[in-house]
Design a protein around this motif. Structure first.
Motif, PDB file in Angstrom:
ATOM      1  N   LEU A 142      36.127-107.232  55.954  1.00 27.30           N
ATOM      2  CA  LEU A 142      36.036-107.911  54.664  1.00 27.30           C
ATOM      3  C   LEU A 142      34.598-107.909  54.158  1.00 27.30           C
ATOM      4  O   LEU A 142      33.669-108.188  54.914  1.00 27.30           O
ATOM      5  N   LYS A 143      34.448-107.624  52.861  1.00 23.67           N
ATOM      6  CA  LYS A 143      33.124-107.568  52.232  1.00 23.67           C
ATOM      7  C   LYS A 143      33.080-108.514  51.038  1.00 23.67           C
ATOM      8  O   LYS A 143      34.114-108.912  50.499  1.00 23.67           O
ATOM      9  N   ALA A 144      31.873-108.841  50.631  1.00 18.82           N
ATOM     10  CA  ALA A 144      31.687-109.660  49.432  1.00 18.82           C
ATOM     11  C   ALA A 144      32.373-108.989  48.253  1.00 18.82           C
ATOM     12  O   ALA A 144      32.297-107.767  48.084  1.00 18.82           O
ATOM     13  N   GLY A 145      33.052-109.787  47.434  1.00 18.77           N
ATOM     14  CA  GLY A 145      33.739-109.254  46.263  1.00 18.77           C
ATOM     15  C   GLY A 145      35.168-108.830  46.526  1.00 18.77           C
ATOM     16  O   GLY A 145      35.926-108.592  45.577  1.00 18.77           O
ATOM     17  N   GLU A 146      35.570-108.716  47.802  1.00 15.78           N
ATOM     18  CA  GLU A 146      36.941-108.352  48.124  1.00 15.78           C
ATOM     19  C   GLU A 146      37.826-109.598  48.168  1.00 15.78           C
ATOM     20  O   GLU A 146      37.330-110.729  48.108  1.00 15.78           O
ATOM     21  N   THR A 147      39.129-109.364  48.291  1.00 14.38           N
ATOM     22  CA  THR A 147      40.101-110.462  48.315  1.00 14.38           C
ATOM     23  C   THR A 147      40.765-110.544  49.685  1.00 14.38           C
ATOM     24  O   THR A 147      41.308-109.554  50.186  1.00 14.38           O
ATOM     25  N   LEU A 148      40.710-111.742  50.265  1.00 17.67           N
ATOM     26  CA  LEU A 148      41.372-112.027  51.535  1.00 17.67           C
ATOM     27  C   LEU A 148      42.586-112.897  51.279  1.00 17.67           C
ATOM     28  O   LEU A 148      42.491-113.927  50.613  1.00 17.67           O
ATOM     29  N   VAL A 149      43.727-112.499  51.837  1.00 19.03           N
ATOM     30  CA  VAL A 149      44.912-113.351  51.862  1.00 19.03           C
ATOM     31  C   VAL A 149      45.006-113.963  53.255  1.00 19.03           C
ATOM     32  O   VAL A 149      44.985-113.250  54.265  1.00 19.03           O
ATOM     33  N   VAL A 150      45.098-115.279  53.304  1.00 13.35           N
ATOM     34  CA  VAL A 150      45.197-116.023  54.561  1.00 13.35           C
ATOM     35  C   VAL A 150      46.551-116.705  54.623  1.00 13.35           C
ATOM     36  O   VAL A 150      46.840-117.579  53.801  1.00 13.35           O
ATOM     37  N   HIS A 151      47.381-116.301  55.560  1.00 13.27           N
ATOM     38  CA  HIS A 151      48.635-117.017  55.764  1.00 13.27           C
ATOM     39  C   HIS A 151      48.380-118.221  56.669  1.00 13.27           C
ATOM     40  O   HIS A 151      47.547-118.167  57.569  1.00 13.27           O
ATOM     41  N   GLY A 152      49.098-119.309  56.416  1.00 12.05           N
ATOM     42  CA  GLY A 152      48.843-120.531  57.176  1.00 12.05           C
ATOM     43  C   GLY A 152      47.481-121.097  56.853  1.00 12.05           C
ATOM     44  O   GLY A 152      46.687-121.423  57.745  1.00 12.05           O
ATOM     45  N   GLY A 153      47.196-121.247  55.571  1.00 10.19           N
ATOM     46  CA  GLY A 153      45.849-121.605  55.130  1.00 10.19           C
ATOM     47  C   GLY A 153      45.369-122.978  55.561  1.00 10.19           C
ATOM     48  O   GLY A 153      44.161-123.241  55.525  1.00 10.19           O
ATOM     49  N   THR A 154      46.280-123.869  55.976  1.00 13.03           N
ATOM     50  CA  THR A 154      45.845-125.197  56.400  1.00 13.03           C
ATOM     51  C   THR A 154      45.800-125.354  57.920  1.00 13.03           C
ATOM     52  O   THR A 154      45.512-126.442  58.424  1.00 13.03           O
TER      53      THR A 154
END
Length: 327
Positions: A142-154
């Motif tokens: 992952l780099k700055a400016g990219e989009t991360l999807v996090v499952h189970g965010g809490t």
């Protein structure tokens, strides 16, 4: 120091109340290259639950007792104890044995307490931060400016991944099950949050421009949607398989998207590899913590002797952040 200590003994394959009990055992002694830590606090993690159930055996040479991360004070050193001195406050990544009043660690796997964190918050760092760093920033690139999807965010991993990705300059989309967890993910800093029970997360992610990296602990049941949401050249990184462990992979779609599917575990890595990872975490992540950009979120604490209650709390799935035992 007493020659004995309180530790949590495990009789695997059972529920928490039946499997976990406090016993008096011999205190460990540090060997060459090791440090003995008087444990102030120990993180509780999902791999602990899996080990208790008999699905995640410790690697060769690791303690059979639970506990993958602790914070406390160095009270003794083996020959070649490295940078540490008796009295130093540290947090550490363990192969096991953290559910105890004392724990032995490879001295290279201990790190100074970052910023002004107390020992309870510091105990919530190693397993989670090492996991996120290795999977999101090394395997997922992952780099700055990219989009991360996090499952189970809490979850413990999810809350840490949100904070670390934002500190690195990425956009974060988090999923959770139910409107409350959606709201909490937004409050934790996610740019977009999705109720995975009520919304098609792939459609929401695509409408937001798609995902460069997906951090997934669900597994097979989310695979088709993950791949659908992925940008060309995107990466799906697996760290668990709570929703199924076997993927049916559409090879042509993988080729068309130039997608990368990867993942890893932390505990079985070699001592040298964990030492390398510890050095990178200290170099990259510790300044974020010192600057207040990343802070572990504590959901609940339990006395060491109430480890069974801590497991039951984690298994209930309503926590937001980390669960920690206090010695």
């Amino acid at each position: 120091m007493s020659q004995t200590m309180t530790a949590i003994e495990i009789e695997g394959g059972k529920g928490p109340a039946e499997a976990l009990r406090a016993v008096e055992v011999q205190r460990p002694e540090p060997g060459p290259g090791q440090a003995l830590i008087k444990v102030a606090a120990a993180g509780v993690n999902r791999p602990d639950l899996l080990q208790r159930l008999g699905f995640y055996p410790p690697p060769p040479g690791a303690p059979t007792t639970l506990g993958l991360e602790v914070a406390g004070e160095v009270v003794a050193l083996g020959e070649g104890g490295g940078r540490w001195r008796v009295g130093d406050k540290v947090c550490a990544l363990l192969g096991g044995g953290g559910y105890a009043e004392y724990a032995v660690v490879d001295a290279r796997h201990a790190l100074p307490i970052p910023g002004a964190l107390d020992l309870v918050h510091a105990a919530a760092l190693p397993e989670t931060v090492f996991t996120v760093f290795a999977n999101v920033f090394e395997h997922g690139a992952l780099k700055a400016g990219e989009t991360l999807v996090v499952h189970g965010g809490t979850s413990g991993i999810g809350t840490t991944a949100i904070a670390m990705a934002k500190a690195a300059g990425a956009k974060v989309i988090a999923t959770g099950r139910g409107p409350d967890k959606k709201a909490k993910a937004l409050a934790l800093g996610a740019d977009i949050a999705i109720d995975a029970k009520a919304e098609d997360f792939a459609e929401v992610v695509k409408a937001a421009g798609g995902a460069d990296v997906v951090l997934d602990m669900v597994g097979a049941s989310y695979f088709d949607q993950n791949l659908d949401a992925l940008k060309t050249g995107g990466r799906i990184v697996y760290i668990a398989s709570l929703g199924g462990a076997t993927l049916e992979v559409p090879v042509m779609k993988i080729m068309q998207k130039r997608a990368v599917i990867t993942g890893s575990t932390l505990r079985p890595r070699s001592a040298d590899e964990k030492a390398r990872l510890a050095a990178e975490v200290e170099r990259v992540v510790w300044p974020w913590i010192a600057a207040g950009k990343v802070r572990p979120l504590i959901d609940a604490t339990f006395p060491l002797v109430d480890a069974a209650k801590a497991h039951a709390h984690l298994e209930a799935g309503e926590h937001v952040g980390k669960v920690v035992l206090v010695a």
